[in-house]
Design a protein around this motif. Structure first.
Motif, short mmCIF file in Angstrom:
data_model
loop_
_atom_site.label_atom_id
_atom_site.label_comp_id
_atom_site.label_asym_id
_atom_site.label_seq_id
_atom_site.Cartn_x
_atom_site.Cartn_y
_atom_site.Cartn_z
N THR A 1 0.73 -1.18 0.02
CA THR A 1 -0.06 0.08 -0.04
C THR A 1 0.86 1.23 -0.10
N GLY A 2 0.32 2.29 -0.40
CA GLY A 2 1.10 3.47 -0.59
C GLY A 2 1.99 3.27 -1.64
N GLY B 1 0.93 6.13 4.21
CA GLY B 1 0.83 7.07 5.35
C GLY B 1 0.20 8.39 4.97
N TYR B 2 0.11 9.09 6.13
CA TYR B 2 -0.20 10.52 5.96
C TYR B 2 0.69 11.47 7.05
N THR C 1 -4.77 11.87 9.73
CA THR C 1 -3.62 11.23 10.13
C THR C 1 -3.97 10.06 11.08
N LEU C 2 -5.04 10.07 11.60
CA LEU C 2 -5.33 8.64 12.34
C LEU C 2 -6.23 7.68 11.32
N ASP C 3 -6.92 8.08 10.39
CA ASP C 3 -7.45 7.34 9.63
C ASP C 3 -6.67 6.63 8.62
N ARG D 1 -6.36 3.56 11.04
CA ARG D 1 -7.48 2.62 10.43
C ARG D 1 -6.93 1.98 9.09
N GLY D 2 -5.99 2.70 8.48
CA GLY D 2 -5.39 2.03 7.16
C GLY D 2 -4.87 0.78 7.62
N VAL D 3 -3.93 0.63 8.72
CA VAL D 3 -3.39 -0.81 8.99
C VAL D 3 -4.38 -1.72 9.55
#
Length: 252
Positions: free
Chosen positions: A10-11, A90-91, A109-111, A115-117
């Protein structure tokens, strides 16, 4: 090192993710690439295929569970199974005092980072369990996941959470053939870093000085560590937060 494996990254449209896509493919893995930007993602997949590799681009946002589920489904439909994942999306924004961080920045940032992980683990692990082949997952954390580094409080919190999720998942699935580790990544010359430095150019010297090698990482240096952790060469490593930081955490 990864011959015959199928790996989701991802990313993957830029930075560490793009470097990982190229490196995993060069090591023999079929790669399933996920990122929000469709055009650079498909261009990278085509580059890998043109070089003789196997690659599939699945645009999507890791913060959306349905997008992650679709990527995992396409991985299995196209390549038959899923053996490895590098959850790297990431962000980040330039560091500001906690009280100056607005709700939108905190939530994004948290999403993306947490949440992404979470979404990736929840969809990747079941197909690894079902295949009976086991698997290996690497999540991207940061030196900000081990200490307050001057990054924003939201980012520090998010990257601490990534390490917590990594350890919990490793404990849940360690006896079922799935290893889960995190990378504690130091300052790296990515496109996202370039955006941060554009907002706060004075941070470049600070980031380089944080490493005892007095430099930032090249994305491929992080990609190599992720590939190694996904390979059988790291077969007895799980639940670890592995520094790839030029020694930054050695002095904490």
């Amino acid at each position: 090192m990864l011959h015959g494996r199928v790996a989701m990254i991802t990313g993957a449209s830029s930075g560490i993710g793009a470097a990982a896509a190229r490196h995993f493919a060069a090591e023999g893995a079929a790669v399933v690439l996920m990122a929000r930007r469709a055009e650079p993602l498909e261009a990278l997949a085509e580059e890998i295929r043109a070089a003789g590799g196997r690659a599939l681009a699945v645009p999507g946002d890791v913060a959306e569970s349905k997008d992650v589920a679709r990527a995992v489904e396409h991985a299995v439909e196209t390549f038959g199974h899923l053996d490895a994942a590098f959850n790297n999306a990431g962000y980040a924004t330039a560091g500001r005092p906690l009280h100056e961080i607005d709700d939108e920045t905190y939530e994004r940032t948290l999403d993306v980072n947490v949440r992404g992980v979470w979404n990736c683990l929840r969809h990747q692990i079941p197909v690894m369990l079902a295949s009976g082949r086991g698997g290996a997952v690497v999540n991207t954390s940061s030196v900000a996941g081990t200490a307050a580094t001057g990054a924003s409080a939201a980012y520090v919190a998010a990257k601490h959470a990534v390490i917590g999720l990594t350890k919990a998942a490793a404990a849940d699935y360690g006896d079922r053939g799935i290893r889960v580790n995190a990378l504690v990544v130091g300052a790296t010359r990515t496109e996202m870093m370039a955006q941060v430095l554009q907002q706060a150019p004075e941070l470049e010297e600070t980031f380089a000085a944080a490493s005892i090698q007095r430099r930032m990482a090249d994305p491929v240096e992080v990609a190599r560590a992720a590939a190694w952790l996904c390979s059988d060469r790291a077969s007895f490593i799980t639940g670890a937060a592995v520094p790839v930081d030029g020694g930054a955490t050695a002095t904490h």
